[in-house]
Design an enzyme around this catalytic site. Structure first.
Site, PDB file in Angstrom:
ATOM      1  CE  LYS A  54      -3.894  -2.556   2.062  1.00  0.00           C
ATOM      2  NZ  LYS A  54      -4.498  -2.768   3.356  1.00  0.00           N
ATOM      3  CD  GLN A  98      -3.437  -4.334   6.654  1.00  0.00           C
ATOM      4  OE1 GLN A  98      -3.419  -3.562   5.830  1.00  0.00           O
ATOM      5  NE2 GLN A  98      -4.080  -5.325   6.229  1.00  0.00           N
ATOM      6  CG  ASP A 121      -9.745  -0.190   4.850  1.00  0.00           C
ATOM      7  OD1 ASP A 121      -9.698  -0.493   3.709  1.00  0.00           O
ATOM      8  OD2 ASP A 121      -9.098  -0.583   5.784  1.00  0.00           O
TER       9      ASP A 121
END
Ligand code: NDP
Length: 296
Positions: A54, A98, A121
């Site tokens: 990422k 994460q 997200d």
């Protein structure tokens, strides 16, 4: 007739190029560079790989990347304090924590502490509600990637029968909401669904997000259907570790009109959509034009 293979790798490269072009324009016209902060708690090897990928993709798109690696024993108070600082930092447009987090940390609380406008997200309860009510939201990356591929391949999705197998909060449910938003007639199937094969055979669009290797087979697919395989499963075959989806590729490709492969289908689109969400969040935060074709 063999199915068309939807090349997620090539499509993701196009999305990333489009994000990079938008970032370059933003920098030139307003002097603003979007920034993505990724927070990793602990040393889960798979998570470390994802976080590295990422960060690299963020820099390649011309954006700033901020990595925060915290020890596994980080307290909830310390993690929430970091999120508070990132929420307040105008250089940070996107925040990604994460998952999974170590067990002593409450993931829901942590995610719901992120400023919803920076929740790239799309997991914050506000974004879930905005998506569910058809309002402008930050949309979870994997289902957003699937939607983009479907629109690119099929054009308008209106009136199509869509079946989503799987009802998780990160894939199945938002995928169903997005398909409904594009005026599909949507069925969500799960582990308690009766006669799954018959339900799947109704689908013009079949999305598999189950986590069971090669569970969807050709006889469960309507001839000509578009099949999106979200699954990522590591299995051993002929003494080797291989990656397979939730769809049995060979039997399904013989029946379907189009299919995403694993690897090289949905997977590459997830990071591309994270970048898209970051540039969208930056545009919204600064009152700038949103990138076209990169949102739901
Ligand atoms: P979850 O385990 O959270 O959800 C799986 C869903 O599948 C559940 O709703 C479950 O039903 C349903 N299910 C399980 N067994 C069956 C069955 N026999 N018949 C019908 N439905 C069943 O998984 P995720 O949604 O997180 O992920 C799904 C897959 O997608 C995984 O392979 C994952 O690795 C992959 N993935 C890929 C990503 C990418 O970037 N390509 C990103 C995220 C996930 P129930 O609710 O009843 O238990």
């Amino acid at each position: 007739m063999a199915a068309t293979i939807i090349d997620g790798k090539a499509f993701a490269a196009r999305v990333r190029a489009s994000v990079a072009a938008h970032v370059a324009r933003m920098k030139e016209e307003s002097g603003i560079t979007p920034g993505l902060a990724v927070v990793l708690v602990g040393q889960d090897p798979a998570s470390e790989v994802y976080v590295r990928a990422k960060g690299k993709a963020t820099l390649e798109a011309g954006m700033n990347s901020y990595e925060h690696k915290l020890p596994a024993e980080t307290s909830e108070a310390d993690l929430l304090a970091l999120i508070g600082r990132l929420n307040a930092d105008p250089a940070v447009n996107g925040i990604l924590v994460q998952l999974p987090l170590p067990k002593h940390l409450n993931s829901d609380l942590v995610i719901n502490t992120i400023d919803p406008a920076k929740d790239v997200d799309g997991f914050h309860i506000s974004n879930v509600g905005l998506l569910g009510t058809g309002q402008k939201a930050m949309v979870p990356c994997t289902p957003l990637g699937c939607l983009m591929m479907l629109r690119d391949h099929l054009g308008s999705l209106a009136g199509m029968d869509a079946v989503v197998v799987g009802r998780s909060n990160i894939v199945g449910k938002p995928m169903a909401q997005l398909l409904l938003g594009d005026s599909c007639t949507v069925t969500i199937a799960h582990s308690r669904t009766k006669d799954l094969a018959a339900v799947c055979r109704r689908a013009d669009i079949l999305v598999a997000a189950v986590g069971r290797p090669e569970m969807i087979t050709g006889e469960m697919v309507k001839p000509g259907a578009t099949v999106i395989d979200v699954g990522i499963n590591r299995i051993e075959r002929d003494g080797k570790q291989v990656l397979v989806g939730d769809v049995d590729f060979a039997s399904t490709a013989a029946v379907a009109g189009a299919i995403t492969p694993v690897p090289g289908g949905v997977g590459p689109m997830t990071i591309a959509c994270l970048l898209a969400n970051t540039v969208t969040a930056c545009a919204r935060a600064n009152g700038l034009a949103e990138p076209e074709g990169l949102t739901a």
